[in-house]
Structure formats: C-alpha cells, structure tokens
Design a protein around this motif. Structure first.
Motif, PDB file in Angstrom:
ATOM      1  N   GLU A 104      26.884   7.149 -33.198  1.00  0.00           N
ATOM      2  CA  GLU A 104      27.893   7.720 -34.098  1.00  0.00           C
ATOM      3  C   GLU A 104      28.365   6.803 -35.170  1.00  0.00           C
ATOM      4  O   GLU A 104      28.547   7.388 -36.410  1.00  0.00           O
ATOM      5  CB  GLU A 104      29.369   8.179 -33.267  1.00  0.00           C
ATOM      6  N   GLU A 105      28.525   5.498 -34.917  1.00  0.00           N
ATOM      7  CA  GLU A 105      29.067   4.623 -36.019  1.00  0.00           C
ATOM      8  C   GLU A 105      27.821   4.661 -37.236  1.00  0.00           C
ATOM      9  O   GLU A 105      28.573   4.243 -38.484  1.00  0.00           O
ATOM     10  CB  GLU A 105      29.241   3.186 -35.451  1.00  0.00           C
ATOM     11  N   THR A 106      26.794   5.073 -37.361  1.00  0.00           N
ATOM     12  CA  THR A 106      25.798   4.915 -38.238  1.00  0.00           C
ATOM     13  C   THR A 106      26.303   5.953 -39.396  1.00  0.00           C
ATOM     14  O   THR A 106      25.754   6.010 -40.574  1.00  0.00           O
ATOM     15  CB  THR A 106      24.379   5.227 -37.787  1.00  0.00           C
ATOM     16  N   HIS A 107      27.149   7.112 -39.012  1.00  0.00           N
ATOM     17  CA  HIS A 107      27.302   7.924 -39.819  1.00  0.00           C
ATOM     18  C   HIS A 107      28.564   7.921 -40.549  1.00  0.00           C
ATOM     19  O   HIS A 107      29.128   8.336 -41.477  1.00  0.00           O
ATOM     20  CB  HIS A 107      27.608   9.357 -39.133  1.00  0.00           C
ATOM     21  N   GLY A 108      29.174   6.476 -40.157  1.00  0.00           N
ATOM     22  CA  GLY A 108      30.255   6.334 -41.146  1.00  0.00           C
ATOM     23  C   GLY A 108      31.583   6.733 -40.593  1.00  0.00           C
ATOM     24  O   GLY A 108      31.784   7.637 -39.722  1.00  0.00           O
ATOM     25  N   ILE A 109      32.620   6.176 -41.064  1.00  0.00           N
ATOM     26  CA  ILE A 109      34.015   6.634 -40.623  1.00  0.00           C
ATOM     27  C   ILE A 109      34.315   8.097 -41.279  1.00  0.00           C
ATOM     28  O   ILE A 109      35.117   8.688 -40.334  1.00  0.00           O
ATOM     29  CB  ILE A 109      35.116   5.517 -41.189  1.00  0.00           C
ATOM     30  N   THR A 110      33.791   8.527 -42.231  1.00  0.00           N
ATOM     31  CA  THR A 110      33.771   9.642 -42.886  1.00  0.00           C
ATOM     32  C   THR A 110      33.274  10.653 -41.892  1.00  0.00           C
ATOM     33  O   THR A 110      34.119  11.829 -41.584  1.00  0.00           O
ATOM     34  CB  THR A 110      33.204   9.972 -44.115  1.00  0.00           C
ATOM     35  N   GLY A 111      32.150  10.449 -41.208  1.00  0.00           N
ATOM     36  CA  GLY A 111      31.839  11.400 -40.214  1.00  0.00           C
ATOM     37  C   GLY A 111      32.544  11.775 -39.020  1.00  0.00           C
ATOM     38  O   GLY A 111      32.649  12.552 -38.569  1.00  0.00           O
ATOM     39  N   ARG A 112      32.961  10.620 -38.391  1.00  0.00           N
ATOM     40  CA  ARG A 112      33.961  10.475 -37.371  1.00  0.00           C
ATOM     41  C   ARG A 112      35.418  11.315 -37.681  1.00  0.00           C
ATOM     42  O   ARG A 112      35.702  11.935 -36.817  1.00  0.00           O
ATOM     43  CB  ARG A 112      34.060   8.990 -36.400  1.00  0.00           C
ATOM     44  N   ASP A 113      35.822  10.572 -38.754  1.00  0.00           N
ATOM     45  CA  ASP A 113      37.126  11.363 -39.031  1.00  0.00           C
ATOM     46  C   ASP A 113      36.919  12.692 -39.344  1.00  0.00           C
ATOM     47  O   ASP A 113      37.932  13.457 -38.726  1.00  0.00           O
ATOM     48  CB  ASP A 113      37.476  10.476 -40.319  1.00  0.00           C
ATOM     49  N   TYR A 114      35.972  13.478 -39.828  1.00  0.00           N
ATOM     50  CA  TYR A 114      35.873  14.761 -39.969  1.00  0.00           C
ATOM     51  C   TYR A 114      35.722  15.469 -38.628  1.00  0.00           C
ATOM     52  O   TYR A 114      36.684  16.631 -38.667  1.00  0.00           O
ATOM     53  CB  TYR A 114      34.697  15.121 -40.983  1.00  0.00           C
ATOM     54  N   ALA A 115      35.073  15.160 -37.795  1.00  0.00           N
ATOM     55  CA  ALA A 115      35.260  15.590 -36.533  1.00  0.00           C
ATOM     56  C   ALA A 115      36.605  15.590 -35.922  1.00  0.00           C
ATOM     57  O   ALA A 115      36.918  16.600 -35.067  1.00  0.00           O
ATOM     58  CB  ALA A 115      34.007  14.993 -35.785  1.00  0.00           C
ATOM     59  N   ASP A 116      37.056  14.386 -35.762  1.00  0.00           N
ATOM     60  CA  ASP A 116      38.371  14.076 -35.463  1.00  0.00           C
ATOM     61  C   ASP A 116      39.331  15.241 -36.061  1.00  0.00           C
ATOM     62  O   ASP A 116      40.241  16.046 -35.089  1.00  0.00           O
ATOM     63  CB  ASP A 116      38.918  12.922 -35.716  1.00  0.00           C
ATOM     64  N   ARG A 117      39.334  15.106 -37.294  1.00  0.00           N
ATOM     65  CA  ARG A 117      40.292  16.218 -37.790  1.00  0.00           C
ATOM     66  C   ARG A 117      40.043  17.502 -37.445  1.00  0.00           C
ATOM     67  O   ARG A 117      41.050  18.496 -37.288  1.00  0.00           O
ATOM     68  CB  ARG A 117      40.490  15.892 -39.141  1.00  0.00           C
ATOM     69  N   LEU A 118      38.912  18.193 -37.432  1.00  0.00           N
ATOM     70  CA  LEU A 118      38.414  19.353 -37.379  1.00  0.00           C
ATOM     71  C   LEU A 118      38.700  19.825 -35.848  1.00  0.00           C
ATOM     72  O   LEU A 118      39.373  20.773 -35.686  1.00  0.00           O
ATOM     73  CB  LEU A 118      36.896  19.527 -37.475  1.00  0.00           C
TER      74      LEU A 118
END
Length: 314
Positions: free
Chosen positions: A202-216
């Motif tokens: 998951e970390e290879t997708h960067g903070i934007t990827g994880r942040d997006y899923a969190d916020r969604l």
C-alpha cells in the motif's frame, strides 16, 4: 449566488465533489439505460420495485437459454462506485452483467442501493440486506425468480464497494440465517477493504492513495466511531468473521490496484479466524482496479467472467 458557492468542501476525483453550499456534483456514474433484450447476448433484463417507501429498486437479468421450470443459480449482485456513485441501471453494469449472465447462465438480481452522502452508511448495507431478503423470498411472487431461480443455489457478488457490501451481507447471513436458503458462495471483485495500519504494498501508492481511501470511507460513513478500523471496512477487526455465512469464496485482485494487498490478506484473515470454507484468490498481473467491469469483453475480462461462471455453476 452565494459568494462561497463554488468553494469545495469534499473532492474525490473522478467520482464526486461536494461544495460548501451543500451542492453535490457527481462526476461519473450518473448515466442510466433502460432494461432490454441485449442484441449481442440475448440476455433479458427488467426493473422491479423492492421497497417503494424508500425508493429501493433492482434490475433482474435472465439468460437467453432460460427454460421455465429448469432452475438456475441465483446471484444477488452489488455494484461498485465507492458507495457514492454508479447504479444498477448504468450502462457500465448493464454491459458487465449481460456478459456475465450470458456466460454463467444464472439469474441475477442487481440491487440499486442508495448512495452516500445523501444516504450515509449504513444505509447501503441495510438496502443490500433488504434486497437480498427480497430476492430469496420470491419463490411464489416474482415471475423470473419463481420460474427460473434455484434457491438451493444462492450466491452473492460485487465489485469494489459492492464487494465490500457482499462481504458484509455474507457476514450478516452467518449471524442471522434465512430459512430455506442455501447460500453457497460469494464472489468479490477488487473488494474495498481498508484499515489504519499499512499492509503489503500500500505504501508504494504514496500518501495520496491511502489518504483518498481514508477520506472516502469517512465521507461515506461519517457516523463511524472506529474510523478505518470499523469492522465493516476492515474485516480484520470483525469478531463475526469466522461465521461468514457461505462455504465458498472467490476473490479477484489486480496488480496495480491499491486495494490488492487487502484482498490477498483477506484469505489469511479467514484462515486465522477459523472459517472452514474454501477460498480461491486470483491475482491478475498488469491490471487496474475492477478492470473486468470496465472491459468485460477484453481478453482478461472474458477470462475472469469464464472463471466466475464456473464458480457460480459448481
């Protein structure tokens, strides 16, 4: 017009945007098509009302080869879209399910659950449960289910957020049961599972990827008290996981999908929790999230549909 009417409060490209004045703009998944007889596959579809008081509907699908009295498996399906976009009536899902029904020769009930943020979670879960109960109780009511569906062979399925919903309905069935229903298996296509702790790649997708899923997740389920470790989005936190209500699972994940690691970990979780069913996880190289829904007639889309058809006819 108010001065702040164009100020954005929540932004989830390419799906949805909400402005500070309350306006909601869906950027995709708003187009609908009527039910039909598909000229390419011969699959018929029609729309039904499940609960008019809450505007809950479904689209039913019937393969060309269906013969009255010759019973076929019943698949209750939930579309994806992050809990916030798409519908059971969109051209995307019409084409996808026409292809699946033609190959698998099953009866499908595609539930049009209500969307967040107008209807925040758990509304979609409750709609899905109502839709599932409606589908398996129609042996003497709805013509297509009465004449063609075998309630001794019931399956759940869904992609992305719909895969998450299908999982949660399977867990609920395990806890509550429904008399006279033989719930065999569940098909999850790139299911939307998440969690606070980073796992796999998951970390290879960067903070934007994880942040997006969190916020969604928080946007769709603002009432959650456990955030991304809510058991509805993180099966690892679900104490009822061992009681999953079916004995067979098929899970598809895609190499380029940020949700891939969660789908792979799902199998490990079920083993640790003592679930005694069979699970097959298919990891597809070079593909993105829910590629088979976008391109059901592509080479890999066709391959997946054939494999799911085999799963539904075991």
């Amino acid at each position: 017009m108010a001065a702040n009417s164009d100020e954005i409060l929540h932004d989830f490209p390419p799906m949805i945007r909400q402005y500070k004045d309350g306006r909601i703009e869906r950027l995709m998944g708003t187009e609908t098509v009527p039910p039909s007889v598909d000229p390419e596959t011969g699959v018929q579809s029609k729309d039904v009302v499940i609960a008019p008081e809450i505007n809950l509907y479904a689209r039913l699908y019937l393969p060309k080869s269906a013969i009255p009295g010759s019973k076929l498996p019943l698949l209750v399906y939930f579309h994806g879209g992050g809990f916030v976009v798409e519908s059971a009536f969109s051209p995307l899902y019409q084409k996808h399910l026409n292809c699946l029904v033609a190959e698998a020769k099953v009866v499908v009930v595609s539930v049009d659950y209500r969307l967040a943020p107008e209807h925040p979670l758990p509304v979609a879960y409750e709609d899905a449960w109502l839709g599932f109960k409606w589908a398996v109780s129609q042996s003497n009511e709805e013509e297509w289910i009465k004449e063609y569906a075998e309630l001794n062979r019931v399956f759940l399925g869904g992609d992305s957020a719909g895969g998450n919903i299908a999982h949660n309905i399977a867990v609920r069935f395990g806890a509550e049961k429904l008399d006279g229903v033989n719930f065999i298996g569940t098909f999850l296509n790139c299911p939307f599972f998440w969690g606070k702790e980073i796992i796999g790649n998951e970390e290879t997708h960067g903070i934007t990827g994880r942040d997006y899923a969190d916020r969604l997740w928080h946007y769709a389920c603002p009432g959650t008290t456990k955030g991304c470790d809510d058991p509805r989005i993180n099966p690892g936190k679900d104490l009822k996981l061992s009681g999953l209500g079916c004995k067979k699972l098929m899970v598809y994940v895609a190499e380029k999908d940020i949700l891939r690691s969660r789908g792979l970990f799902y199998k490990e979780l079920l083993g640790k929790r003592g679930w005694d069913g069979e699970i097959e996880v298919v990891d597809v190289e070079g593909e993105n999230h829910c590629y088979s829904v976008e391109y059901p007639t592509g080479e890999k889309g066709k391959e997946m549909i054939k494999r799911v058809a085999s799963f539904l006819n075991q």
